[in-house]
Structure formats: C-alpha cells, structure tokens
Enzyme design. Structure first.
Site, PDB file in Angstrom:
ATOM      1  N   LYS B 100      51.962  40.504  34.298  1.00 33.26           N
ATOM      2  CA  LYS B 100      50.550  40.817  34.520  1.00 33.26           C
ATOM      3  C   LYS B 100      50.552  42.195  35.159  1.00 33.26           C
ATOM      4  O   LYS B 100      50.834  42.338  36.345  1.00 33.26           O
ATOM      5  CB  LYS B 100      49.923  39.781  35.449  1.00 33.26           C
ATOM      6  CG  LYS B 100      48.488  40.051  35.841  1.00 33.26           C
ATOM      7  CD  LYS B 100      48.036  38.922  36.787  1.00 33.26           C
ATOM      8  CE  LYS B 100      46.597  39.007  37.187  1.00 33.26           C
ATOM      9  NZ  LYS B 100      46.214  40.199  37.929  1.00 33.26           N
ATOM     10  N   GLY B 161      38.925  39.533  43.769  1.00 32.47           N
ATOM     11  CA  GLY B 161      38.589  38.814  45.005  1.00 32.47           C
ATOM     12  C   GLY B 161      37.137  38.924  45.434  1.00 32.47           C
ATOM     13  O   GLY B 161      36.773  38.466  46.515  1.00 32.47           O
ATOM     14  N   ALA B 187      39.799  38.573  37.090  1.00 32.52           N
ATOM     15  CA  ALA B 187      39.183  39.046  38.345  1.00 32.52           C
ATOM     16  C   ALA B 187      37.665  39.022  38.293  1.00 32.52           C
ATOM     17  O   ALA B 187      37.056  39.315  37.266  1.00 32.52           O
ATOM     18  CB  ALA B 187      39.646  40.455  38.711  1.00 32.52           C
ATOM     19  N   GLY B 188      37.105  38.623  39.417  1.00 33.22           N
ATOM     20  CA  GLY B 188      35.656  38.661  39.594  1.00 33.22           C
ATOM     21  C   GLY B 188      34.967  37.316  39.514  1.00 33.22           C
ATOM     22  O   GLY B 188      33.851  37.159  39.998  1.00 33.22           O
ATOM     23  N   ASN B 209      42.180  33.606  40.808  1.00 32.18           N
ATOM     24  CA  ASN B 209      42.926  33.114  41.967  1.00 32.18           C
ATOM     25  C   ASN B 209      41.984  32.745  43.117  1.00 32.18           C
ATOM     26  O   ASN B 209      41.845  31.597  43.496  1.00 32.18           O
ATOM     27  CB  ASN B 209      43.940  34.170  42.426  1.00 32.18           C
ATOM     28  CG  ASN B 209      44.746  33.698  43.611  1.00 32.18           C
ATOM     29  OD1 ASN B 209      45.613  32.842  43.486  1.00 32.18           O
ATOM     30  ND2 ASN B 209      44.436  34.195  44.796  1.00 32.18           N
ATOM     31  N   THR B 210      41.285  33.757  43.638  1.00 32.26           N
ATOM     32  CA  THR B 210      40.489  33.559  44.852  1.00 32.26           C
ATOM     33  C   THR B 210      39.389  32.518  44.688  1.00 32.26           C
ATOM     34  O   THR B 210      39.107  31.765  45.616  1.00 32.26           O
ATOM     35  CB  THR B 210      39.877  34.907  45.286  1.00 32.26           C
ATOM     36  OG1 THR B 210      40.917  35.874  45.324  1.00 32.26           O
ATOM     37  CG2 THR B 210      39.252  34.814  46.673  1.00 32.26           C
TER      38      THR B 210
END
Lengths: 66, 261
Positions: B100, B161, B187-188, B209-210
């Site tokens: 990645k 994040g 992301a986002g 992830n977050t």
C-alpha cells in the site's frame, strides 16, 4: 565496537554477525527485516554479514497501521 | 441474480471488498475481533523499528497470516526513496509482494505527493511488487498511476483519519470511468453510509482503519462496515432508479372510489 541500532548507540562484541546481533537483542527473525547502513540484508546472509564499528542498523517488523 | 465477481489483486481473488487496518485499536484482542466481524481478507500493517530488547507482543500474534493477506504500507514516507526502501524491507520481512504505497506530501493533511508516488509506483511495479497507491481524487493522476504499473488505484474520500466521508463522489466516478484497474477508496470513511456510497458509485473496494478502530464499539462498527460494503455493492449491481425532480405515484391513478356527493 560501537554501533547504532534503531537510533540507539550500543557497544557490542567486535565482528558480530547480524544473526548474533538479533540473538543478543532477543529479536525473533520471523517477520523481521534488517538494514545495515541503508542496505537491506537478505535473511540468507544474516550469519555471514559481520558488523563493523560505526554501522547503523535498522531492525523493523510489522506494527499497527492503516 | 448472477453471483458477483471477485476482487483480484496480485493474482489472488478476494470475495470481501473491505480492507481493514491494524492501527489505533485499544487492544490487540479488540483488533482481532473487529477483523473477524469485518469479514475482510486483507489487512494493512505498518513497518516500524522493533522496540529493544525485542521481547513483547507482536500484532502478528493476533493475525492469522494463513487466513489473511497482509498489506504492508509505506505510511510516514515523504519521498519515493523512503517508500521504495520500506517496500523492500516489508518484502524481506516476509510480508509478500503487496504494498500500500504512500508517499506523503504534507504533514497536516497527509495528502499524497503524486510526483513521488508516480516515481515509486514505476520502480516497485518494475521490481515485481503489486503496487496499490494511495492517491488523491484526481482522474489524471489515476491514469498516470495505471500507466506506471499500479495494480489498482486508491483515491482518498477525505483526509486520512478525518472521517469526513466521500467528499467528491463525482471525481471518484470519473476515476472509475478513466482506469481499467480496480478502484479502492482509501481514507476518509467515517461511518457505514460512507462505505456504502463508495460502493454504490461502483468502486471495487474500500480500505479503512480509523472508522472502525476509533468507533466506541469497534467490533460492532466492523460488522456495520461489512454490511455497508455488501449493501453498497449489491445496490450498484442492482442498478439504481433514475432521480426525478417531481413525484411519480406508486399506486394506480385509476380505480379510485368516487366520494363526491
């Protein structure tokens, strides 16, 4: 001799191999990679590569991330 | 309805279109349970210095590497050279050929440095890596990445994040029409509807992830994300109705009883 491992200065036995360093630091070989002076050391060479005074060693493994 | 196709990356087929991370979890046990609930088959990890001396838990004690494909990232790299070296380290560590690829251009937004990203993609693709570049939502750069040998393109929905969702669905749509490699929103994503929106647009997958790790109940959110990705994918394949400005009655206009006196 004096080397730097992951940014930490340390004194180790002269002519220590990468294998010897990993054992000395209790670092498992599994999922671990080593670079000496920015060059990656293949796992097959851990026993034959000997460190020299002033070497900068990086030892990495997977950590949490996204 | 015909069964769905699989997501193919690096010659391997994936049924799940959700890729999850390993960062920011309150404990390794919660992370492991969230992974289980997410149904994901691919899991991202960072590559960092071991703490010395080397004893202690490894996150890989909590990830079944026979079951999950590991996706090492190059997070924290600000140049192509750093990212390339990190990818090599990951491969030498035995994490496989997937990467990645992140080349960050700015610490506050973590937006990618696309010039460095293109350079690193070209080099790593030539060296046999399966390159999955984290990029911005620019269709031109997406095409350049594909030309450089990327195995997929991973445009951001919003900053890493941030949980702001898919800020520019139109650009994501244009990227989908521009490249022939898989498009994975990376992301986002903040909550389940964001993941569903990405999939409804026609994206091939979502990486997050977050949104899971920082939820109050990460295990429940992991399940929500699994369902959202599946629902969004199914809605995309089902083909949504067209939008209209005015109402169209769902019930017949004929046959109404006569109540006039």
């Amino acid at each position: 001799m004096n080397i730097t491992v992951n940014g930490k200065a340390m004194e180790v036995a002269d002519a220590l191999s990468v294998d010897g360093l990993l054992a000395h630091l209790s670092v498992s070989r599994q999922f671990t990679a080593v670079a000496v002076n920015r060059e990656i050391t293949p796992k097959a060479s851990y026993a034959s590569v000997t460190l020299r005074d002033g070497d900068r060693v990086e030892i990495v493994r997977p950590m949490g991330g996204g | 309805m015909m069964t769905d196709t699989t997501l193919v990356l690096g010659g391997k087929e994936y049924t799940s279109r959700l890729i999850v991370g390993t960062g920011k979890y309150s404990s390794n046990e919660v992370m492991r349970d969230a992974h289980e609930e997410s149904g994901a088959e691919m899991i991202t990890v960072a590559v960092r210095r071991v703490s010395l001396p080397g004893q202690g838990d490894s996150i890989l004690d909590f990830i079944d590497t026979k079951r999950y494909t590991l996706l090492p990232n190059t997070a924290g790299c600000y140049t192509a050279d750093e990212a390339i070296r990190t990818a090599y380290l990951a491969r030498e560590a035995g994490l496989g050929d997937l990467v990645k690829l992140e080349v960050i251009g700015d610490a506050r937004t973590l937006f990618p440095d696309v010039q460095g990203l293109l350079e690193a993609t070209r080099t790593l693709a030539r060296e046999g890596f399966t390159v999955m570049p984290y990029t911005n939502d620019d269709p031109v750069i997406a095409r350049r990445l594909e030309e450089a040998g990327a195995a997929c393109v991973m445009p951001l929905g919003a900053p890493i994040g941030s949980g702001l969702g898919i800020r520019n669905p139109y650009n994501i749509k244009i990227i989908l029409e521009t490249v022939s490699v898989p498009v994975i929103v990376d992301a986002g994503v903040g909550t389940a509807s964001d993941a569903a929106i990405a999939m409804e647009l026609g994206c091939d997958g979502v990486l997050m992830n977050t949104a899971i790790a920082s939820a109050k109940d990460p295990v429940a959110m992991a399940r929500a994300m699994r369902l959202a990705v599946e629902a969004g994918r199914l809605a995309y394949r089902a083909g949504r109705m067209s939008k209209k400005l005015y109402a169209t009655a769902s019930s017949p206009l004929e046959g109404l009883p006569d109540w006039t006196s």
